[in-house]
Design a protein around this motif. Structure first.
Motif, PDB file in Angstrom:
ATOM      1  N   SER A 192     -95.105  56.956 -31.917  1.00  0.00           N
ATOM      2  CA  SER A 192     -95.884  55.575 -31.548  1.00  0.00           C
ATOM      3  C   SER A 192     -94.856  54.794 -30.623  1.00  0.00           C
ATOM      4  CB  SER A 192     -96.195  54.830 -32.682  1.00  0.00           C
ATOM      5  OG  SER A 192     -97.089  55.415 -33.506  1.00  0.00           O
ATOM      6  N   PRO A 193     -95.291  53.977 -29.991  1.00  0.00           N
ATOM      7  CA  PRO A 193     -94.582  53.171 -28.984  1.00  0.00           C
ATOM      8  C   PRO A 193     -93.295  52.591 -29.835  1.00  0.00           C
ATOM      9  CG  PRO A 193     -96.781  52.818 -28.424  1.00  0.00           C
ATOM     10  CD  PRO A 193     -96.934  53.542 -29.602  1.00  0.00           C
ATOM     11  N   LEU A 194     -92.156  52.466 -29.083  1.00  0.00           N
ATOM     12  CA  LEU A 194     -91.274  52.131 -29.802  1.00  0.00           C
ATOM     13  C   LEU A 194     -90.647  50.630 -29.684  1.00  0.00           C
ATOM     14  CD1 LEU A 194     -88.757  55.304 -29.358  1.00  0.00           C
ATOM     15  CD2 LEU A 194     -89.508  54.424 -31.628  1.00  0.00           C
ATOM     16  N   PRO A 195     -90.310  49.900 -30.307  1.00  0.00           N
ATOM     17  CA  PRO A 195     -89.905  48.642 -30.149  1.00  0.00           C
ATOM     18  C   PRO A 195     -88.637  48.529 -28.982  1.00  0.00           C
ATOM     19  CG  PRO A 195     -89.527  48.864 -32.186  1.00  0.00           C
ATOM     20  CD  PRO A 195     -89.966  50.215 -31.810  1.00  0.00           C
ATOM     21  N   MET A 196     -88.609  47.589 -27.957  1.00  0.00           N
ATOM     22  CA  MET A 196     -87.982  47.682 -26.925  1.00  0.00           C
ATOM     23  C   MET A 196     -86.532  48.146 -27.067  1.00  0.00           C
ATOM     24  SD  MET A 196     -87.971  47.730 -23.451  1.00  0.00           S
ATOM     25  CE  MET A 196     -89.800  46.892 -23.249  1.00  0.00           C
ATOM     26  N   ALA A 197     -85.816  47.297 -28.317  1.00  0.00           N
ATOM     27  CA  ALA A 197     -84.528  47.501 -28.513  1.00  0.00           C
ATOM     28  C   ALA A 197     -84.149  49.025 -28.910  1.00  0.00           C
ATOM     29  CB  ALA A 197     -84.035  46.506 -29.542  1.00  0.00           C
ATOM     30  N   TRP A 198     -84.890  49.626 -29.282  1.00  0.00           N
ATOM     31  CA  TRP A 198     -84.919  50.941 -30.020  1.00  0.00           C
ATOM     32  C   TRP A 198     -84.724  52.032 -28.709  1.00  0.00           C
ATOM     33  CZ3 TRP A 198     -86.733  53.156 -34.974  1.00  0.00           C
ATOM     34  CH2 TRP A 198     -86.688  52.051 -36.115  1.00  0.00           C
ATOM     35  N   LEU A 199     -85.167  51.585 -27.717  1.00  0.00           N
ATOM     36  CA  LEU A 199     -85.402  52.545 -26.579  1.00  0.00           C
ATOM     37  C   LEU A 199     -84.019  52.633 -26.015  1.00  0.00           C
ATOM     38  CD1 LEU A 199     -88.431  51.662 -24.877  1.00  0.00           C
ATOM     39  CD2 LEU A 199     -88.224  53.411 -26.039  1.00  0.00           C
ATOM     40  N   ASP A 200     -83.190  51.696 -26.307  1.00  0.00           N
ATOM     41  CA  ASP A 200     -81.631  51.672 -25.874  1.00  0.00           C
ATOM     42  C   ASP A 200     -80.956  52.454 -26.781  1.00  0.00           C
ATOM     43  OD1 ASP A 200     -81.886  50.108 -23.756  1.00  0.00           O
ATOM     44  OD2 ASP A 200     -81.787  48.191 -24.779  1.00  0.00           O
ATOM     45  N   ARG A 201     -81.440  53.093 -27.847  1.00  0.00           N
ATOM     46  CA  ARG A 201     -80.749  54.045 -28.658  1.00  0.00           C
ATOM     47  C   ARG A 201     -81.229  55.243 -28.732  1.00  0.00           C
ATOM     48  NH1 ARG A 201     -82.026  50.710 -34.030  1.00  0.00           N
ATOM     49  NH2 ARG A 201     -80.480  51.884 -35.034  1.00  0.00           N
ATOM     50  N   MET A 202     -81.511  55.911 -27.528  1.00  0.00           N
ATOM     51  CA  MET A 202     -82.077  57.157 -27.599  1.00  0.00           C
ATOM     52  C   MET A 202     -81.513  58.323 -28.274  1.00  0.00           C
ATOM     53  SD  MET A 202     -85.107  58.414 -26.670  1.00  0.00           S
ATOM     54  CE  MET A 202     -85.793  57.195 -26.091  1.00  0.00           C
ATOM     55  N   PRO A 203     -80.158  58.456 -27.925  1.00  0.00           N
ATOM     56  CA  PRO A 203     -79.001  59.424 -28.460  1.00  0.00           C
ATOM     57  C   PRO A 203     -79.467  59.562 -30.203  1.00  0.00           C
ATOM     58  CG  PRO A 203     -77.930  58.267 -26.548  1.00  0.00           C
ATOM     59  CD  PRO A 203     -79.242  57.371 -27.033  1.00  0.00           C
ATOM     60  N   LEU A 204     -79.350  58.542 -30.752  1.00  0.00           N
ATOM     61  CA  LEU A 204     -79.764  58.479 -32.057  1.00  0.00           C
ATOM     62  C   LEU A 204     -81.087  58.702 -32.691  1.00  0.00           C
ATOM     63  CD1 LEU A 204     -78.752  57.418 -35.198  1.00  0.00           C
ATOM     64  CD2 LEU A 204     -79.518  55.162 -34.376  1.00  0.00           C
ATOM     65  N   LEU A 205     -82.208  58.460 -31.707  1.00  0.00           N
ATOM     66  CA  LEU A 205     -83.325  58.751 -31.853  1.00  0.00           C
ATOM     67  C   LEU A 205     -83.549  60.154 -31.897  1.00  0.00           C
ATOM     68  CD1 LEU A 205     -85.362  55.929 -30.286  1.00  0.00           C
ATOM     69  CD2 LEU A 205     -85.272  56.369 -32.779  1.00  0.00           C
ATOM     70  N   LEU A 206     -82.952  60.807 -30.580  1.00  0.00           N
ATOM     71  CA  LEU A 206     -83.102  62.324 -30.462  1.00  0.00           C
ATOM     72  C   LEU A 206     -82.448  63.001 -31.572  1.00  0.00           C
ATOM     73  CD1 LEU A 206     -82.280  62.335 -26.518  1.00  0.00           C
ATOM     74  CD2 LEU A 206     -84.331  63.036 -27.676  1.00  0.00           C
ATOM     75  N   GLY A 207     -81.394  62.409 -32.023  1.00  0.00           N
ATOM     76  CA  GLY A 207     -80.788  63.153 -33.187  1.00  0.00           C
ATOM     77  C   GLY A 207     -81.639  63.035 -34.570  1.00  0.00           C
ATOM     78  N   LYS A 208     -82.203  62.032 -34.659  1.00  0.00           N
ATOM     79  CA  LYS A 208     -83.030  62.077 -35.987  1.00  0.00           C
ATOM     80  C   LYS A 208     -84.362  63.073 -35.705  1.00  0.00           C
ATOM     81  CE  LYS A 208     -84.495  58.164 -37.889  1.00  0.00           C
ATOM     82  NZ  LYS A 208     -83.908  58.228 -39.238  1.00  0.00           N
ATOM     83  N   LEU A 209     -85.005  62.975 -34.465  1.00  0.00           N
ATOM     84  CA  LEU A 209     -86.036  63.930 -34.206  1.00  0.00           C
ATOM     85  C   LEU A 209     -85.490  65.538 -34.341  1.00  0.00           C
ATOM     86  CD1 LEU A 209     -88.859  64.812 -33.240  1.00  0.00           C
ATOM     87  CD2 LEU A 209     -87.919  64.731 -30.931  1.00  0.00           C
ATOM     88  N   ARG A 210     -84.283  65.708 -34.043  1.00  0.00           N
ATOM     89  CA  ARG A 210     -83.592  67.085 -34.057  1.00  0.00           C
ATOM     90  C   ARG A 210     -83.562  67.395 -35.512  1.00  0.00           C
ATOM     91  NH1 ARG A 210     -79.227  66.044 -31.910  1.00  0.00           N
ATOM     92  NH2 ARG A 210     -79.477  66.898 -29.925  1.00  0.00           N
ATOM     93  N   ASP A 211     -83.116  66.332 -36.422  1.00  0.00           N
ATOM     94  CA  ASP A 211     -82.939  66.957 -37.898  1.00  0.00           C
ATOM     95  C   ASP A 211     -84.393  67.046 -38.401  1.00  0.00           C
ATOM     96  OD1 ASP A 211     -80.198  66.455 -37.647  1.00  0.00           O
ATOM     97  OD2 ASP A 211     -80.388  64.494 -38.312  1.00  0.00           O
ATOM     98  N   LEU A 212     -85.359  66.233 -38.014  1.00  0.00           N
ATOM     99  CA  LEU A 212     -86.755  66.521 -38.463  1.00  0.00           C
ATOM    100  C   LEU A 212     -87.249  68.038 -38.305  1.00  0.00           C
ATOM    101  CD1 LEU A 212     -89.779  64.256 -38.480  1.00  0.00           C
ATOM    102  CD2 LEU A 212     -89.884  66.482 -37.558  1.00  0.00           C
ATOM    103  N   LEU A 213     -87.222  68.378 -36.773  1.00  0.00           N
ATOM    104  CA  LEU A 213     -87.682  69.610 -36.195  1.00  0.00           C
ATOM    105  C   LEU A 213     -87.279  70.765 -36.919  1.00  0.00           C
ATOM    106  CD1 LEU A 213     -88.319  68.730 -32.662  1.00  0.00           C
ATOM    107  CD2 LEU A 213     -90.041  68.712 -34.171  1.00  0.00           C
TER     108      LEU A 213
END
Length: 371
Positions: A192-213
């Motif tokens: 789902s759409p992310l809060p604006m502040a979260w979009l500046d933390r994309m490396p962290l989000l990509l790491g969480k997505l990698r762990d999930l997948l």
């Protein structure tokens, strides 16, 4: 990518489209034929379709599975059902009639986004469709929404279960696999759409997505055609780093045809970076309604018995992608919402006609993608 894989010519838009509502570009509505009311207590039966639809279906690539987002629409009488039925009856009894339509070989189970389905619920769905039918299933918002939302959809607070690997397995992948088995086509994590502040933390989000997948079980032992796909709502995801995460986990990108994202052609570099890969595409909302236009689309299109706003550019582009990917030996799962043009079964038919027009003899098939 378009030159190598999708090099077939676009199908011209029919010249006889007329404007409606006094607005340029509005196509004359194409509607369902009249349907006969049915007495209560009788089951849902499939409509008797014209032989031309069977001929059209036979001409499509076997690896292509077209479908809609859910199936519980009474106004599809005359298109999918032979008569008028209540939404509640269609929810319980309509899937078998839906799957009898020659063009509808897949369906998107969107209800799972709101509340995870159980193994027995998946099994009941699987029992109603033929062996060649495939389900596209949305992951529950429990693990794909960064926010806990109120009933009106407003984000209330951060969701502690966002991209939680254990919950993704136990609440989504494992029940779907156990219940659908080989009829599972694609499991879609729509972020789902992310809060604006979260979009500046994309490396962290990509790491969480990698762990999930990487934590997800393999689909192949139980679902030979199964694929994990990730759909997004923020264009900030569409980077080489995102593609690398998907490729490393053996997942693919879900083409999301939605006004929040760039047009289809601008999303194709993701597929090139992942090639070879199946196509998973969900056509969610007509671009003319804007990124927050679901309510506008509902007001304009309900009860979803006719086409209102034709989108020939998307039809032509998507048909080329389908033709190229299936010719290269990959599966394609394409599901379409009523919010795309007003009536999903009729949009499926229009897209199928464009794909048929792009089919080539075996000796002329489009070659696999290359640099």
């Amino acid at each position: 990518m378009q030159e190598d894989l999708f090099g077939t010519p676009a199908v011209p838009t029919p010249p006889n489209r007329q404007a409606t509502d006094g607005q340029p570009g509005k196509a004359a509505p194409l509607s369902a034929p009249p349907a006969t009311p049915r007495s209560k207590g009788l089951g849902v039966r499939p409509v008797t379709v014209d032989e031309a639809l069977h001929t059209l279906a036979d001409a499509l690539p076997q690896r292509l599975r077209l479908g809609t987002s859910s199936w519980t629409y009474p106004a599809w009488a005359g298109l999918v059902w032979d008569a008028e039925h209540a939404e509640t009856q269609l929810s319980k009894q309509g899937l078998a009639a839906y799957a009898a339509h020659p063009l509808l070989r897949a369906v998107s189970l969107d209800r799972n986004f709101y509340r995870p389905l159980t193994i027995s619920q998946y099994q009941r769905y699987a029992e109603q469709v033929p062996a060649d039918f495939r389900f596209v299933v949305k992951a529950p918002s429990l693990v794909t929404d960064a926010l806990v939302r109120t009933e009106d959809g407003r984000g209330r607070e951060p969701n502690p279960a966002f991209l939680d690997p254990a919950l993704a397995c136990t609440e989504f992948v494992e029940p779907a696999l156990a219940g659908l088995g080989d009829k599972l086509g694609a499991l879609v994590f729509q972020l789902s759409p992310l809060p604006m502040a979260w979009l500046d933390r994309m490396p962290l989000l990509l790491g969480k997505l990698r762990d999930l997948l990487h934590a997800l079980p393999s689909l192949k032992p139980q679902a030979s055609d199964g694929v994990i796909a990730v759909e997004v709502r923020d264009p900030e995801w569409l980077t080489p780093e995102f593609a690398a995460v998907l490729r490393g986990a053996g997942a693919t990108y879900c083409l999301g045809l939605h006004p929040k994202l760039p047009p289809l052609a601008q999303q194709l570099p993701l597929l090139r970076a992942l090639w070879p890969t199946p196509l998973v595409c969900r056509w969610n909302l007509n671009a003319l309604h804007g990124p927050y236009g679901y309510e506008d689309a509902e007001r304009r299109y309900a009860p979803y018995d006719r086409l209102h706003d034709l989108d020939p550019d998307t039809h032509a582009a998507l048909a080329k992608v389908i033709a190229g990917i299936t010719a290269a030996g990959q599966n394609a799962y394409v599901t379409i919402s009523n919010h795309a043009e007003g009536c999903a079964p009729l949009t499926v038919q229009r897209l199928a006609e464009q794909v048929r027009a792009l089919q080539k003899p075996a000796a002329e098939t489009v070659p696999p993608i290359s640099d």
